[in-house]
Write an enzyme that holds these catalytic residues in place. Structure first.
Site, short mmCIF file in Angstrom:
data_model
loop_
_atom_site.label_atom_id
_atom_site.label_comp_id
_atom_site.label_asym_id
_atom_site.label_seq_id
_atom_site.Cartn_x
_atom_site.Cartn_y
_atom_site.Cartn_z
N LYS A 1 0.80 -1.23 0.00
CA LYS A 1 0.00 0.00 0.00
C LYS A 1 0.84 1.28 0.00
CE LYS A 1 -4.11 -2.03 2.15
NZ LYS A 1 -5.11 -1.89 3.23
N ASP B 1 -10.15 2.36 2.40
CA ASP B 1 -10.26 1.65 3.68
C ASP B 1 -10.94 2.51 4.74
OD1 ASP B 1 -9.05 -0.79 2.95
OD2 ASP B 1 -7.04 0.03 3.28
N ARG C 1 1.83 -1.10 22.87
CA ARG C 1 2.88 -1.72 23.69
C ARG C 1 4.14 -0.86 23.68
NH1 ARG C 1 0.60 -6.71 21.68
NH2 ARG C 1 -0.15 -7.95 23.43
#
Length: 290
Positions: A71, A107, A156
């Site tokens: 992409k 998207d 994280r």
């Protein structure tokens, strides 16, 4: 449908791409709308994207979809890039122009259309995003564009979340987004959030996993979107619902990103009835495989 000299060709390039549901979307649309169009997957290895784009153009393809990992890599080979795709930094749809393909990102408009159908209003919302990859960045940009009141990104690796928050704030021209480490979820203010799970955690076959397990966290979520769509109900979704929220998976986002691409290629309008038909075909193709 008879394939002949007038049949237009579209497809999707990716690596891997064999598992894609996109042919179900586009071939169902073409058949239902009476379009002389076929859609197929094309396995394009990293480093061969330029050749693939030039080949699609030379073969008179009407358009292409682009999936992982291409992409970003595809952008230098395009004639033009739509402003939203440029801002997100990722293209998933190529539309044939006069001298080359123009790149779009469907998207995030697909996610927005899915949310609208589900009755979710972004404007003014406190939005919580789990993850700090490319998808999370795109979601953060969408939320900012649609008027979210506050955006918080947990990851994280906190530095990755902070980088996205800084980019969003630069685009917005004000402090709209903040960031934190995933383990700091216990310090979240007492509020009710629209949450988007933008990691691969919980995706098949690791279906019993969620990035956070604490019920106290999920009691702060009034609506949760897991961008994973296999399985149909992820652990994240189950925890949201168990603690009083509404939960949705990413299959409608996939549906609408495809519909928007199809509309860009053909100029056709896809109504709610046809969208529902395609959605049912997608569910059959996906969940009957297992």
């Amino acid at each position: 449908m008879a394939v002949n000299g007038y049949t237009r060709v579209c497809g999707v390039m990716g690596s891997p791409v064999e598992h894609t549901l996109s042919p179900v979307i586009h071939n169902t649309l073409a058949e239902s709308l009476g379009e002389n169009l076929i859609y197929a997957p094309f396995h394009v290895r990293p480093g061969q994207v330029g050749e693939a784009v030039r080949g699609a153009w030379a073969l008179n393809f009407l358009g292409m979809n682009v999936t992982v990992p291409h992409k970003r890599e595809v952008i230098p080979f395009l004639e033009a890039v739509d402003p939203l795709a440029e801002k997100i930094g990722a293209v998933n749809t190529l539309v044939r122009g006069k001298g080359g393909f123009k790149g779009y990102n469907t998207d995030m408009p697909g996610l927005y259309r899915a949310m609208c159908e589900d009755g979710v209003e972004i404007a003014g919302e406190k939005v919580l995003i789990l993850g700090a990859g490319g998808v999370a960045r795109a979601v953060a940009i969408l939320m900012a564009e649609k008027g979210a009141g506050e955006i918080l990104i947990l990851n994280r690796t906190e530095s990755k979340a902070r980088k996205i928050a800084e980019e969003v704030n630069d685009m917005a021209g004000r402090r709209l987004a903040g960031a934190g480490a995933l383990e700091d979820y216990t310090a979240l203010p007492e509020a009710r959030y629209l949450a988007v799970q933008a990691t691969k955690v919980g995706m098949f076959p690791g279906t019993g996993e969620a990035v956070i397990e604490d019920a106290a966290f999920y009691r702060k979520i009034h609506t949760g979107y897991d961008l994973v769509f296999n399985p149909a109900e992820t652990r994240f979704m189950s925890l949201v619902e168990k603690n009083g929220g509404r939960a949705f998976n990413g299959l409608k986002m996939l549906l609408y990103q495809g519909i928007i691409a199809y509309e860009l290629w053909t100029g056709a309008g896809v109504n709610a009835s046809l969208a529902g038909k395609v959605y049912e075909e997608m569910k059959k193709a996906l969940y009957n495989r297992q």
